[in-house]
Design a protein around this motif. Sequence first.
Motif, short mmCIF file in Angstrom:
data_model
loop_
_atom_site.label_atom_id
_atom_site.label_comp_id
_atom_site.label_asym_id
_atom_site.label_seq_id
_atom_site.Cartn_x
_atom_site.Cartn_y
_atom_site.Cartn_z
N ASN A 88 11.47 38.03 -100.20
CA ASN A 88 12.09 38.50 -98.98
C ASN A 88 13.49 37.90 -98.90
OD1 ASN A 88 12.64 37.35 -95.99
ND2 ASN A 88 11.90 39.45 -95.98
N HIS A 89 14.48 38.78 -98.77
CA HIS A 89 15.86 38.32 -98.86
C HIS A 89 16.26 37.34 -97.78
CE1 HIS A 89 17.69 41.06 -102.02
NE2 HIS A 89 16.39 41.07 -102.16
N LYS A 90 15.82 37.66 -96.56
CA LYS A 90 16.18 36.78 -95.45
C LYS A 90 15.66 35.37 -95.70
CE LYS A 90 16.75 39.69 -91.43
NZ LYS A 90 16.01 40.34 -90.35
N TRP B 134 23.08 30.60 -101.62
CA TRP B 134 24.17 31.55 -101.41
C TRP B 134 25.09 31.11 -100.28
CZ3 TRP B 134 19.42 34.64 -102.09
CH2 TRP B 134 19.40 35.33 -103.31
N HIS C 92 30.09 37.99 -95.28
CA HIS C 92 30.29 39.11 -94.38
C HIS C 92 28.94 39.77 -94.15
CE1 HIS C 92 32.28 42.32 -92.30
NE2 HIS C 92 31.68 43.21 -93.06
N GLN C 93 28.49 39.80 -92.93
CA GLN C 93 27.18 40.37 -92.56
C GLN C 93 26.13 40.10 -93.64
OE1 GLN C 93 28.22 44.36 -91.46
NE2 GLN C 93 28.61 43.75 -89.35
N ASN C 94 25.79 41.14 -94.44
CA ASN C 94 24.75 40.90 -95.44
C ASN C 94 25.31 40.55 -96.81
OD1 ASN C 94 22.49 41.11 -93.89
ND2 ASN C 94 22.52 43.35 -93.96
N LYS C 95 26.62 40.34 -96.88
CA LYS C 95 27.23 40.06 -98.18
C LYS C 95 27.22 38.55 -98.43
CE LYS C 95 29.72 44.19 -99.03
NZ LYS C 95 29.86 44.94 -97.77
N LYS C 96 26.89 38.21 -99.68
CA LYS C 96 26.85 36.79 -100.00
C LYS C 96 27.26 36.57 -101.45
CE LYS C 96 21.84 37.28 -100.60
NZ LYS C 96 21.59 38.61 -100.05
N HIS D 240 17.38 33.53 -98.46
CA HIS D 240 18.74 33.18 -98.05
C HIS D 240 18.76 31.76 -97.49
CE1 HIS D 240 22.84 33.83 -96.97
NE2 HIS D 240 22.60 33.31 -95.77
N LYS E 250 27.18 33.05 -97.30
CA LYS E 250 27.32 34.36 -96.66
C LYS E 250 28.78 34.53 -96.27
CE LYS E 250 25.06 36.74 -92.85
NZ LYS E 250 24.10 36.59 -91.77
#
Length: 588
Positions: free
Chosen positions: A176-178, A186, A190-194, A181, A188
């Motif tokens: 699960n990405h969240k 990573w 921008h929003q979902n960009k990492k 994270h 972060k």
Amino acid sequence: MINRIPQALIDELISRTNIVHIINQRIPLKKQGSNFIACCPFHVEKTPSFTVNLKKKFYYCFSCGSHGNIINFLMHHDQLTFIESIQQLSILHGISIKHFLYKTKNNNYHGDIIYTFMRDICNYYQNNLKHKKYSYAYKYLKNRGLTDSSIIDFKIGFAPMGWNNILTNINLSSYNHKLIHQSGMWIKYHQNKKYDRFRNRIMFPMHNKLGKIIAFGGRLIQNNNTEPKYLNSPDTYIFKKNQYLYGFYEICTKYKNIPYILLVEGYIDVIILTQFGVNYAVASLGTSITINHIQLIYSVTNQMICCYDGDSAGKKAAWRTLNIILPYLHDHREICFMFLPVKEDPDTLIRKIGKDNFLKQISKAQSLSNFIFDTLLHKVKIQTLEGRVKLSHLILPMINKIPGQILKLCLLQQLSNKIGILDENKLNQLLIQHSPTLTSNVQNNDITYNIKHILIGLLIQNPKLAKLVPTIKGLKECKDNIIIEFVKLVKLCKSYPYLTTEQLIHYYHQHDENNCFTNIIRLAHWNHMITDDMITVTFIDTLTKLYDLILEHRQNILISRDRTSTLKIEERQELWLLNQTLSKHTLT
Ligand SMILES: [Zn+2]
């Protein structure tokens, strides 16, 4: 994301768990009175001061102050996260907490998934070192003098240049990405960009007590001016930098008896020292030492040797460490300071002088007393009277912080040699004058001190007694801190009549506005020797005594006012009433 685990469920797990049974599986407990005792697992000791109370579902160490419920114990002792501790207990009792946890495609729960993810990354980094493409990284390690077996043992790897290496090289479909994270791997932007936190760095994985990877440290392979040479994972829910010592868990799994721990600065120092056969080295990841580090080290050994640069920055760092450590220096514990020749690291030094000479250097490390006096004698002119006064002034507050009585005495004797006071009594007087606890000592002799503490102690151990306190009106007007605390406790117990001792302690842990938590803990574990059938009677008796004392206090104020000036009519009436009430109490 993780749903919040309801407090009621947590309470249920705590109340169902036999805390004695669980702790006994890890450290053998002996029954003593209503408690179970053992040598504390969180500090080194010969006589037991660690107590576990089955009824109160609580543990407490009278020496180091460690305390808590079974969840705190599992977190502290087994190095589990909060969620992992809850998971363990839920499995034990067959209570499902699955719908509070995030479920992944592989039916793994996030408690384990984060470690699998970290392990996958570690494997990827390790494999990179074998690639021809990245042979420069392997060469770098070779040039630093690391052997192949060190590289394997410490699971060292390489994070290449690039922003998306983790994303492109690790199969993330099962994660699960969240959730991952939160691993800190990573950044972060921008929003979902990492993008990858670690780039172009030699990677050193960090393990927890169970050998699972919880974080990484990265050393830049080519120094540049824009990025830090060393970079560590940020704090995450599985990693706390100020509680972590690189190499510590490796030592604990390898050795049963640890004669000393050598505290150095970097991962490479730890690895090279181990490679040369100087075991027991740990690194504090470049941060200054914390209370957590001290407790961790003294939980496995009594001897700690801190290694610092020989320059003035190194001496300053050592002095800072010394001041943090003083309150933990019980008589059986030792601390020494080893200062390296200028421009040497443990890594470079051992390569020059070899293992045997390095061990000799360790054995020549400066003792606590030498370091203190050496440093302070540089700050004063000992030949002058003023200098000797200043020396005492600087050192006495430090000596006062030390709990070890023998160590204290030895330092005092050294001081007396330096300043020329040979009478021990006079020195002790000086020590008392510099004691920050002077006022609280006076308070302890106060007769009311005992009464108030008996009341709080009995009430915290038996919250149901609160209903016996008829009114707190008279008490409320009292300005005494302990009575204010007592009133607060009575109110709390009356508003929540089903509170247990454990829940009260938890409450104070969360809302410790008046710094009374340690006192509450001590009283919760106070062995009062009052038999169960006498507790209520004792409580009422003591409460009556307290009321009388307060009335007497008021009576005395009015009497002395009467002597100096005339009382108002209502004050006179009050005094008459007070006399009546108090004489009645003396008669009964
Ligand atoms: Zn302890």
